[in-house]
Design a protein around this motif. Structure first.
Motif, PDB file in Angstrom:
ATOM      1  N   UNK A  71       0.838  -1.205   0.000  1.00 15.22           N
ATOM      2  CA  UNK A  71       0.000   0.000   0.000  1.00 15.22           C
ATOM      3  C   UNK A  71       0.872   1.255   0.000  1.00 15.22           C
ATOM      4  N   UNK A  72       1.940   1.247   0.796  1.00 18.82           N
ATOM      5  CA  UNK A  72       2.838   2.399   0.859  1.00 18.82           C
ATOM      6  C   UNK A  72       3.520   2.634  -0.485  1.00 18.82           C
ATOM      7  N   UNK A  73       3.943   1.545  -1.116  1.00 20.55           N
ATOM      8  CA  UNK A  73       4.613   1.677  -2.404  1.00 20.55           C
ATOM      9  C   UNK A  73       3.670   2.195  -3.485  1.00 20.55           C
ATOM     10  N   UNK A  74       2.375   1.958  -3.287  1.00 12.35           N
ATOM     11  CA  UNK A  74       1.371   2.460  -4.233  1.00 12.35           C
ATOM     12  C   UNK A  74       0.886   3.851  -3.857  1.00 12.35           C
ATOM     13  N   UNK A  75       1.696   4.556  -3.010  1.00 14.59           N
ATOM     14  CA  UNK A  75       1.422   5.954  -2.636  1.00 14.59           C
ATOM     15  C   UNK A  75       0.167   6.122  -1.778  1.00 14.59           C
ATOM     16  N   UNK A  76      -0.266   5.055  -1.138  1.00 13.05           N
ATOM     17  CA  UNK A  76      -1.407   5.182  -0.240  1.00 13.05           C
ATOM     18  C   UNK A  76      -0.895   5.375   1.188  1.00 13.05           C
ATOM     19  N   UNK A  77      -1.555   6.287   1.900  1.00 12.74           N
ATOM     20  CA  UNK A  77      -1.081   6.645   3.237  1.00 12.74           C
ATOM     21  C   UNK A  77      -1.251   5.479   4.200  1.00 12.74           C
ATOM     22  N   UNK A  78      -0.349   5.432   5.166  1.00  9.99           N
ATOM     23  CA  UNK A  78      -0.375   4.378   6.180  1.00  9.99           C
ATOM     24  C   UNK A  78      -1.047   4.907   7.439  1.00  9.99           C
ATOM     25  N   UNK A  79      -1.981   4.155   7.958  1.00  9.27           N
ATOM     26  CA  UNK A  79      -2.741   4.615   9.125  1.00  9.27           C
ATOM     27  C   UNK A  79      -2.391   3.834  10.386  1.00  9.27           C
ATOM     28  N   UNK A  80      -1.489   2.890  10.275  1.00  8.00           N
ATOM     29  CA  UNK A  80      -1.131   2.073  11.441  1.00  8.00           C
ATOM     30  C   UNK A  80       0.372   2.030  11.604  1.00  8.00           C
ATOM     31  N   UNK A  81       0.817   1.585  12.792  1.00 14.78           N
ATOM     32  CA  UNK A  81       2.238   1.439  13.040  1.00 14.78           C
ATOM     33  C   UNK A  81       2.783   0.181  12.395  1.00 14.78           C
ATOM     34  N   UNK A  82       4.049  -0.150  12.671  1.00 18.15           N
ATOM     35  CA  UNK A  82       4.649  -1.341  12.079  1.00 18.15           C
ATOM     36  C   UNK A  82       3.884  -2.603  12.464  1.00 18.15           C
ATOM     37  N   UNK A  83       3.762  -3.513  11.530  1.00 22.51           N
ATOM     38  CA  UNK A  83       3.133  -4.797  11.825  1.00 22.51           C
ATOM     39  C   UNK A  83       4.110  -5.661  12.629  1.00 22.51           C
ATOM     40  N   UNK A  84       3.600  -6.760  13.165  1.00 23.49           N
ATOM     41  CA  UNK A  84       4.440  -7.645  13.978  1.00 23.49           C
ATOM     42  C   UNK A  84       5.632  -8.152  13.175  1.00 23.49           C
ATOM     43  N   UNK A  85       5.406  -8.578  11.959  1.00 26.56           N
ATOM     44  CA  UNK A  85       6.508  -9.124  11.155  1.00 26.56           C
ATOM     45  C   UNK A  85       7.531  -8.038  10.813  1.00 26.56           C
ATOM     46  N   UNK A  86       7.074  -6.806  10.628  1.00 22.87           N
ATOM     47  CA  UNK A  86       8.011  -5.702  10.378  1.00 22.87           C
ATOM     48  C   UNK A  86       8.874  -5.444  11.610  1.00 22.87           C
ATOM     49  N   UNK A  87       8.276  -5.509  12.803  1.00 24.98           N
ATOM     50  CA  UNK A  87       9.040  -5.320  14.035  1.00 24.98           C
ATOM     51  C   UNK A  87      10.096  -6.411  14.183  1.00 24.98           C
ATOM     52  N   UNK A  88       9.707  -7.646  13.873  1.00 25.82           N
ATOM     53  CA  UNK A  88      10.649  -8.766  13.982  1.00 25.82           C
ATOM     54  C   UNK A  88      11.805  -8.593  13.005  1.00 25.82           C
ATOM     55  N   UNK A  89      11.489  -8.229  11.773  1.00 25.25           N
ATOM     56  CA  UNK A  89      12.540  -8.045  10.764  1.00 25.25           C
ATOM     57  C   UNK A  89      13.457  -6.874  11.132  1.00 25.25           C
ATOM     58  N   UNK A  90      12.895  -5.825  11.744  1.00 23.27           N
ATOM     59  CA  UNK A  90      13.718  -4.696  12.187  1.00 23.27           C
ATOM     60  C   UNK A  90      14.688  -5.140  13.280  1.00 23.27           C
TER      61      UNK A  90
END
Length: 326
Positions: A211-230
């Protein structure tokens, strides 16, 4: 010595009695009696020290998995208050009891109660509240490894929500300078990746990134998998340089788990691997482990796609002595 042998024999007799009442309606009232008359009073009188509590924990090591499910849960909740005593011997004995409970195939208790204990252990590691020895840290890490998988098998949803907490705690162990604990943490990280991360969790992160790559705004924080990968990406910081050989094992496991979704969630890691690939050998002693890790990325992303993320791979060099072959 005589008293010790008598206690051990009494614990075995108690276990035998409970075993005989399995699948009986009398198991619950018997478990209630043991909990209220034997377990609860053990920590009530501080003048007696921790010995009575240690004796009860010895008994629970043999008997907790065969108490009724209701009182298994009651004991787990009781452990939470006992851990607040911050007594190293008590804490160690509780980890031993919990490990056996998690390994017992037919134990039935509230996964919420176990999860609360595990997150308490994890946060204590991160904050260094327990001041664990190398051996104590190793035991605690192994409990987290086994316990997380047990909670996941009982209730996937509540387990997944706490995964970032566990990854952060295990990350902190990697800087502990205790080799056995570091090995246990590496194994735990790989096991949790393999057992507790599924396609649903992965797609939640990928969908948000798309969604972000398609220029749509993000309304939530990082997902669980994003936190783990970070968290995994942070393991490639210089503070972890002494254990990068272990870190590459964890990164490889994540590539295997994410497969073709790796470019969405591991882009920062790929950039780090590209940077490391350019380092001269004299400044980088983990070349072999890096190449194994890049081989995992190659399998996950595909040989046609990986060069667009990691340059200078030389996978098609005419001179084979200059090619990197995984």
């Amino acid at each position: 010595m005589f008293c010790s042998k008598v206690r051990q024999q009494s614990h075995l007799c108690l276990r035998d009695v409970l075993s005989n009442f399995q699948n009986s309606p009398l198991l619950s009232p018997l478990s209630e009696y043991i909990f209220e008359r034997c377990i609860l009073p053990a920590a009530d009188d501080p003048t007696k020290g921790v010995k009575p509590l240690l004796y009860i924990l010895d008994a629970l090591e043999k008997c907790l998995p065969i108490l009724s499910s209701e009182y298994q849960t009651s004991v787990l909740k009781y452990f939470k208050s006992v851990l607040d005593m911050s007594q190293p011997r008590v804490t160690r004995r509780i980890t031993d009891v919990l490990m056996l409970l998690c390994l017992y195939p037919t134990s039935e208790f509230s996964p919420d109660a176990l999860l609360e204990l595990l997150t308490s252990f994890a946060r204590s590691i991160s904050s260094n509240e327990m001041s664990l020895s190398g051996d104590g840290m190793t035991v605690t890490v192994r409990l987290l490894d086994t316990g997380i998988n047990k909670v996941y098998s009982l209730n996937k949803q509540i387990c997944v929500s706490e995964l970032p907490t566990f990854f952060n705690a295990l990350k902190d162990v990697l800087t502990s300078q205790h080799e056995e604990a570091i090995c246990a943490a590496t194994t735990a990280l790989k096991n949790i990746i393999n057992s507790c991360i599924d396609e649903t969790l992965i797609k939640q992160g990928v969908d948000i990134i798309t969604l972000e790559e398609n220029k749509k705004s993000r309304t939530s924080g990082p997902t669980i998998i994003e936190k783990i990968c970070a968290t995994i990406e942070s393991l490639l910081d210089n503070i972890y340089v002494d254990v990068w050989d272990r870190v590459f094992e964890v990164v490889s496991s994540m590539f295997h788990k994410l497969g073709s979704y790796s470019p969405y969630l591991m882009r920062g890691i790929l950039k780090n691997l590209e940077y490391m690939q350019k380092l001269p050998d004299e400044d980088f002693p983990f070349r072999k482990q890096l190449h194994v890790c890049l081989g995992s990325a190659l399998v996950a992303i595909g040989p046609e796609n990986l060069p667009s993320f990691v340059h200078n791979l030389n996978v098609e060099a005419e001179d084979l002595s200059e090619a990197n072959i995984w």
